[in-house]
Scaffold this motif. Structure first.
Motif, short mmCIF file in Angstrom:
data_model
loop_
_atom_site.label_atom_id
_atom_site.label_comp_id
_atom_site.label_asym_id
_atom_site.label_seq_id
_atom_site.Cartn_x
_atom_site.Cartn_y
_atom_site.Cartn_z
N VAL A 5 -9.12 2.14 -4.87
CA VAL A 5 -8.34 1.96 -3.65
C VAL A 5 -9.31 1.50 -2.56
CG1 VAL A 5 -6.86 3.04 -1.92
CG2 VAL A 5 -6.75 3.81 -4.30
N ASN A 6 -9.09 0.31 -2.04
CA ASN A 6 -9.96 -0.25 -1.00
C ASN A 6 -11.44 -0.12 -1.39
OD1 ASN A 6 -7.59 -0.69 0.36
ND2 ASN A 6 -8.32 0.11 2.29
N ARG A 7 -11.75 -0.49 -2.62
CA ARG A 7 -13.11 -0.49 -3.18
C ARG A 7 -13.71 0.90 -3.37
NH1 ARG A 7 -16.25 -4.62 0.38
NH2 ARG A 7 -15.09 -3.51 1.96
N LYS A 8 -12.89 1.94 -3.31
CA LYS A 8 -13.35 3.32 -3.52
C LYS A 8 -12.72 3.83 -4.81
CE LYS A 8 -14.42 7.66 -1.83
NZ LYS A 8 -15.66 7.99 -2.45
N HIS A 9 -13.54 4.30 -5.73
CA HIS A 9 -13.05 4.86 -6.98
C HIS A 9 -12.50 6.26 -6.72
CE1 HIS A 9 -14.75 1.82 -9.77
NE2 HIS A 9 -15.55 1.62 -8.73
N LYS A 19 1.81 5.99 -4.29
CA LYS A 19 1.79 7.00 -3.22
C LYS A 19 0.83 8.14 -3.53
CE LYS A 19 6.01 9.07 -4.99
NZ LYS A 19 7.45 9.19 -4.74
N HIS A 20 0.67 8.48 -4.81
CA HIS A 20 -0.26 9.55 -5.19
C HIS A 20 -1.70 9.10 -4.99
CE1 HIS A 20 3.37 10.42 -7.79
NE2 HIS A 20 3.31 11.44 -6.94
N ALA A 21 -1.99 7.86 -5.31
CA ALA A 21 -3.34 7.33 -5.10
C ALA A 21 -3.66 7.25 -3.61
CB ALA A 21 -3.48 5.96 -5.74
N LEU A 22 -2.69 6.86 -2.81
CA LEU A 22 -2.89 6.79 -1.36
C LEU A 22 -3.15 8.17 -0.77
CD1 LEU A 22 -0.14 4.23 -0.31
CD2 LEU A 22 -2.58 3.80 -0.72
N LEU A 23 -2.41 9.15 -1.25
CA LEU A 23 -2.60 10.52 -0.76
C LEU A 23 -4.00 11.02 -1.12
CD1 LEU A 23 -1.53 13.07 0.56
CD2 LEU A 23 -0.53 13.71 -1.64
N ARG A 24 -4.41 10.79 -2.35
CA ARG A 24 -5.75 11.21 -2.77
C ARG A 24 -6.82 10.51 -1.93
NH1 ARG A 24 -9.09 14.87 -4.13
NH2 ARG A 24 -10.67 14.24 -5.60
N TYR A 25 -6.65 9.23 -1.71
CA TYR A 25 -7.59 8.46 -0.89
C TYR A 25 -7.66 9.03 0.53
CZ TYR A 25 -9.79 4.44 1.37
OH TYR A 25 -10.64 3.62 2.09
N HIS A 51 5.36 1.81 -2.85
CA HIS A 51 4.66 3.10 -2.96
C HIS A 51 5.08 3.87 -4.21
CE1 HIS A 51 3.11 3.69 1.40
NE2 HIS A 51 3.13 2.40 1.08
N ASP A 52 6.22 3.53 -4.78
CA ASP A 52 6.69 4.21 -5.99
C ASP A 52 6.29 3.48 -7.28
OD1 ASP A 52 7.97 6.36 -4.70
OD2 ASP A 52 9.70 5.11 -4.26
N ALA A 53 5.55 2.39 -7.16
CA ALA A 53 5.13 1.62 -8.33
C ALA A 53 4.15 2.43 -9.18
CB ALA A 53 4.49 0.31 -7.90
N PRO A 54 4.29 2.36 -10.51
CA PRO A 54 3.37 3.09 -11.39
C PRO A 54 1.99 2.42 -11.40
CG PRO A 54 4.87 1.75 -12.68
CD PRO A 54 5.32 1.63 -11.25
#
Length: 70
Positions: A5-9, A19-25, A51-54
């Motif tokens: 996400v935005n070059r961050k693993h 949405k889960h990846a964004l929350l974690r980020y 945001h709901d895309a797998p």
């Protein structure tokens, strides 16, 4: 599962959505998690994704914060 996400693993659970990846980020970066719904998300090709895309292993996504239309 590892996502970029935005070059961050980041690491999230199998079957996660964008949405889960964004929350974690947001948690890792200390950002306001309540603003996630305002983020515009794009895949590695520049296509807008929901945001709901797998997600899948090693997928690259990036987001932009929507600008207020004043």
């Amino acid at each position: 599962m590892k996502i970029i996400v935005n070059r961050k693993h980041i690491e999230i659970f199998e079957g996660a959505a964008v949405k889960h990846a964004l929350l974690r980020y947001a948690v890792v970066k200390g950002l306001d998690k309540d603003e996630i719904k305002e983020w515009e998300v794009y895949d590695s090709y520049g296509h807008s994704i929901d945001h709901d895309a797998p997600l899948h292993e090693q997928q690259k996504i990036r987001f932009k914060i929507k600008k207020d239309k004043a």
